[in-house]
Design an enzyme around this catalytic site. Sequence first.
Site, PDB file in Angstrom:
ATOM      1  N   ILE A  31       0.826  -1.219   0.000  1.00 20.09           N
ATOM      2  CA  ILE A  31       0.000   0.000   0.000  1.00 20.09           C
ATOM      3  C   ILE A  31       0.857   1.264   0.000  1.00 20.09           C
ATOM      4  O   ILE A  31       0.384   2.340  -0.393  1.00 20.09           O
ATOM      5  CB  ILE A  31      -0.966  -0.026   1.217  1.00 20.09           C
ATOM      6  CG1 ILE A  31      -2.176   0.854   0.975  1.00 20.09           C
ATOM      7  CG2 ILE A  31      -0.238   0.356   2.503  1.00 20.09           C
ATOM      8  CD1 ILE A  31      -3.284   0.662   1.990  1.00 20.09           C
ATOM      9  N   ASN A  87      12.001  -8.666   6.818  1.00 26.09           N
ATOM     10  CA  ASN A  87      12.386  -8.059   8.090  1.00 26.09           C
ATOM     11  C   ASN A  87      11.931  -8.945   9.247  1.00 26.09           C
ATOM     12  O   ASN A  87      10.833  -9.498   9.209  1.00 26.09           O
ATOM     13  CB  ASN A  87      11.740  -6.674   8.233  1.00 26.09           C
ATOM     14  CG  ASN A  87      12.219  -5.697   7.171  1.00 26.09           C
ATOM     15  OD1 ASN A  87      13.388  -5.695   6.822  1.00 26.09           O
ATOM     16  ND2 ASN A  87      11.313  -4.891   6.648  1.00 26.09           N
ATOM     17  N   HIS A 100       6.327 -12.032   5.740  1.00 22.39           N
ATOM     18  CA  HIS A 100       6.136 -11.538   4.371  1.00 22.39           C
ATOM     19  C   HIS A 100       7.480 -11.228   3.736  1.00 22.39           C
ATOM     20  O   HIS A 100       8.394 -10.734   4.388  1.00 22.39           O
ATOM     21  CB  HIS A 100       5.232 -10.306   4.335  1.00 22.39           C
ATOM     22  CG  HIS A 100       5.625  -9.220   5.272  1.00 22.39           C
ATOM     23  ND1 HIS A 100       5.333  -9.242   6.615  1.00 22.39           N
ATOM     24  CD2 HIS A 100       6.290  -8.056   5.057  1.00 22.39           C
ATOM     25  CE1 HIS A 100       5.809  -8.161   7.190  1.00 22.39           C
ATOM     26  NE2 HIS A 100       6.401  -7.420   6.263  1.00 22.39           N
TER      27      HIS A 100
HETATM   28  P1  5GP Z   1       7.304  -4.635   7.339  1.00 24.91           P
HETATM   29  O1  5GP Z   1       7.589  -3.225   7.777  1.00 24.91           O
HETATM   30  O2  5GP Z   1       6.534  -5.402   8.411  1.00 24.91           O
HETATM   31  O3  5GP Z   1       8.478  -5.393   6.823  1.00 24.91           O
HETATM   32  O4  5GP Z   1       6.345  -4.499   6.089  1.00 24.91           O
HETATM   33  C1  5GP Z   1       4.968  -4.302   6.204  1.00 24.91           C
HETATM   34  C2  5GP Z   1       4.506  -3.751   4.893  1.00 24.91           C
HETATM   35  O5  5GP Z   1       3.085  -3.850   4.852  1.00 24.91           O
HETATM   36  C3  5GP Z   1       4.842  -2.261   4.708  1.00 24.91           C
HETATM   37  O6  5GP Z   1       5.651  -2.106   3.550  1.00 24.91           O
HETATM   38  C4  5GP Z   1       3.478  -1.606   4.569  1.00 24.91           C
HETATM   39  O7  5GP Z   1       3.472  -0.556   3.622  1.00 24.91           O
HETATM   40  C5  5GP Z   1       2.588  -2.755   4.155  1.00 24.91           C
HETATM   41  N1  5GP Z   1       1.204  -2.588   4.545  1.00 24.91           N
HETATM   42  C6  5GP Z   1       0.743  -2.183   5.768  1.00 24.91           C
HETATM   43  N2  5GP Z   1      -0.601  -2.153   5.761  1.00 24.91           N
HETATM   44  C7  5GP Z   1      -0.996  -2.537   4.521  1.00 24.91           C
HETATM   45  C8  5GP Z   1      -2.283  -2.685   3.902  1.00 24.91           C
HETATM   46  O8  5GP Z   1      -3.335  -2.456   4.510  1.00 24.91           O
HETATM   47  N3  5GP Z   1      -2.300  -3.106   2.607  1.00 24.91           N
HETATM   48  C9  5GP Z   1      -1.145  -3.366   1.913  1.00 24.91           C
HETATM   49  N4  5GP Z   1      -1.293  -3.756   0.632  1.00 24.91           N
HETATM   50  N5  5GP Z   1       0.083  -3.230   2.457  1.00 24.91           N
HETATM   51  C10 5GP Z   1       0.150  -2.821   3.744  1.00 24.91           C
END
Ligand code: 5GP
Length: 114
Positions: A31, A87, A100
Site C-alpha cells: 500500500i 524483516n 512476508h
Molecule cells: P514490514 O515493515 O513489516 O516489513 O512491512 C509491512 C509492509 O506492509 C509495509 O511495507 C506496509 O506498507 C505494508 N502494509 C501495511 N498495511 C498494509 C495494507 O493495509 N495493505 C497493503 N497492501 N500493504 C500494507
Amino acid sequence: MSDCLFCKMVAGVIKPDVVYEDDAVLAFRDINPQAPSHVLVVPKRHISTINDLTGADAELVGRLYLAAKKVAGQDGIAAEGYRTVMNCNAAAGQTVFHLHLHVLGGRNMHWPPG
Ligand code: 5GP
Ligand code: ZN
C-alpha cells in the site's frame, strides 16, 4: 477471525491488489510502495516472524521465493534485477507480524540498506 491484517487478506475480508495466488501463498501490492514495483508475498498460514519458522516450514519458505520470482517476471523486473527483503522483529523494521517477503524493483537499489 484473527486480528492479523494479512490473515484478513488471505481470508478475503480485506481485499488487497493481488498479483499472484496459489494454495500456499498470496502476493499483493504494498500500500506504500518503496519502489515502482513493490509486492508482498505472504504464506496463507499465519507465521509471525522468521524466528517462528521450523524445519516443517522449509518447503513453504521456498514457495515464497518461487512466488517472488514469478511476480518479478510478471512485473518485467526479473532481468534488470530486484531485491527481496524479509524483516524480522522491530529493530529490522517489521511492522506487520505475519511473515512476508518484500519484492522490490523498477529502480536501482542501494547497498548497504538503511
Ligand atoms: P514490514 O515493515 O513489516 O516489513 O512491512 C509491512 C509492509 O506492509 C509495509 O511495507 C506496509 O506498507 C505494508 N502494509 C501495511 N498495511 C498494509 C495494507 O493495509 N495493505 C497493503 N497492501 N500493504 C500494507
Ligand atoms: Zn496472519
